[in-house]
Design an enzyme around this catalytic site. Sequence first.
Site, mmCIF file in Angstrom:
data_model
loop_
_atom_site.group_PDB
_atom_site.id
_atom_site.type_symbol
_atom_site.label_atom_id
_atom_site.label_comp_id
_atom_site.label_asym_id
_atom_site.label_seq_id
_atom_site.Cartn_x
_atom_site.Cartn_y
_atom_site.Cartn_z
ATOM 1 N N ARG A 5 1.541 10.092 0.693
ATOM 2 C CA ARG A 5 2.069 11.074 1.643
ATOM 3 C C ARG A 5 3.384 11.622 1.123
ATOM 4 N NH1 ARG A 5 1.145 7.409 7.134
ATOM 5 N NH2 ARG A 5 -0.812 6.563 6.362
ATOM 6 N N GLU A 15 0.903 -1.165 0.000
ATOM 7 C CA GLU A 15 0.000 0.000 0.000
ATOM 8 C C GLU A 15 0.930 1.200 0.000
ATOM 9 O OE1 GLU A 15 -2.863 0.264 3.313
ATOM 10 O OE2 GLU A 15 -2.600 2.443 3.220
ATOM 11 N N THR A 24 -3.729 6.393 1.791
ATOM 12 C CA THR A 24 -3.886 7.814 2.143
ATOM 13 C C THR A 24 -4.520 8.597 0.990
ATOM 14 O OG1 THR A 24 -1.791 7.524 3.344
ATOM 15 C CG2 THR A 24 -2.793 9.679 3.453
ATOM 16 N N LYS A 61 -10.957 -0.915 6.412
ATOM 17 C CA LYS A 61 -9.785 -0.755 7.268
ATOM 18 C C LYS A 61 -10.266 -0.246 8.632
ATOM 19 C CE LYS A 61 -5.753 2.370 7.267
ATOM 20 N NZ LYS A 61 -4.608 2.785 6.430
HETATM 21 C C1 3PG Z 1 -1.703 3.379 7.936
HETATM 22 O O1 3PG Z 1 -1.826 4.245 7.092
HETATM 23 O O2 3PG Z 1 -2.411 2.379 7.980
HETATM 24 C C2 3PG Z 1 -0.731 3.557 8.984
HETATM 25 O O3 3PG Z 1 0.018 4.698 8.866
HETATM 26 C C3 3PG Z 1 0.157 2.407 9.220
HETATM 27 O O4 3PG Z 1 0.361 2.494 10.538
HETATM 28 P P1 3PG Z 1 1.722 2.115 11.249
HETATM 29 O O5 3PG Z 1 2.769 3.026 10.662
HETATM 30 O O6 3PG Z 1 1.468 2.352 12.700
HETATM 31 O O7 3PG Z 1 1.999 0.664 10.924
#
Ligand code: 3PG
Length: 212
Positions: free
Chosen positions: A45, A41, A69, A129
Site C-alpha cells: 500500500r 506482512e 495487499t 486469510k
Molecule cells: C490486513 O490487511 O489484514 C488489515 O489491514 C489489517 O487489519 P487491521 O489494521 O485492522 O489490523
Amino acid sequence: MNTVIQRFKEIGIIPVIALEHKEDASLLADALCKGGLPAAEITFRTREAAACIKEMRTSHPDMLVGAGTILSTAQVDEAISAGAQFIVSPGFDEEVVKYCIQKDIPVVPGTATATDVQAAYKLGLNFVKVFPAEILGGIKMIKAIAAPYNMMTFMPSGGVSEKNMDAYLKEDIILCVGGSWMVKKDLIDNKEFDTIEALSREARSRFEKIRG
Ligand code: 3PG
C-alpha cells in the site's frame, strides 16, 4: 505442512505493516524480533513496500517476511524479486493464486464467504486469510464457515487486536492471527520502536498463555 505455513503457526501473530520509508525497516524488524514476533506482512500500500521487504530480508535473514495487499501477478513478481517468502491478498483472486502456485511461493488469499474458501480449497490450499474478520462476525462467523471445510485453517485479520485475539487463538481452526495494532502508522512515524517492542511482547505472551 509447508515450512512457511508452519512458521505462521509457531509465531502465531503476524504483524501487518504499511511502511513508508525503507530506513525504518531494520529498526522495526529489531523491535518485532526482540518482542517475540519475528514476522512481517509488508503491505503493497506504499511505494516503498518492495524496498522495505528487501531491507528486512537482508538485515534480518531469520525473520519471516512476506508481501501483503498483493493485487496482481506483476506485484507477485516484484515481491518475489524483493525476497518475499509469502504472498497475502485481501481477497480471493484466482489468477494471483494460480500464479503463486506456479512460482512455488506460499500464497494466503483473503476469504469472506464459503464460496471463497471453497475456491481456495479447489486450487489446493488449506490455509486462508479471513478479511475483514471482526466486521464479518469474528470467530463465530469463522467457525460457522469452517464447519463444512474441516481441512482448512484460517488467519483472521482486520479488526483483530489485543482486545479480541484470545477468542480467535483459543480455536484450533485458527492457525494464527494478523493485525496492525502493534505497528500502527503513528508509532512508526514517531519512531516509537520501544513501544512496538513492548506491544509485540505483550501479544506474544498472551499467545503463549493460550497455545502453550
Ligand atoms: C490486513 O490487511 O489484514 C488489515 O489491514 C489489517 O487489519 P487491521 O489494521 O485492522 O489490523
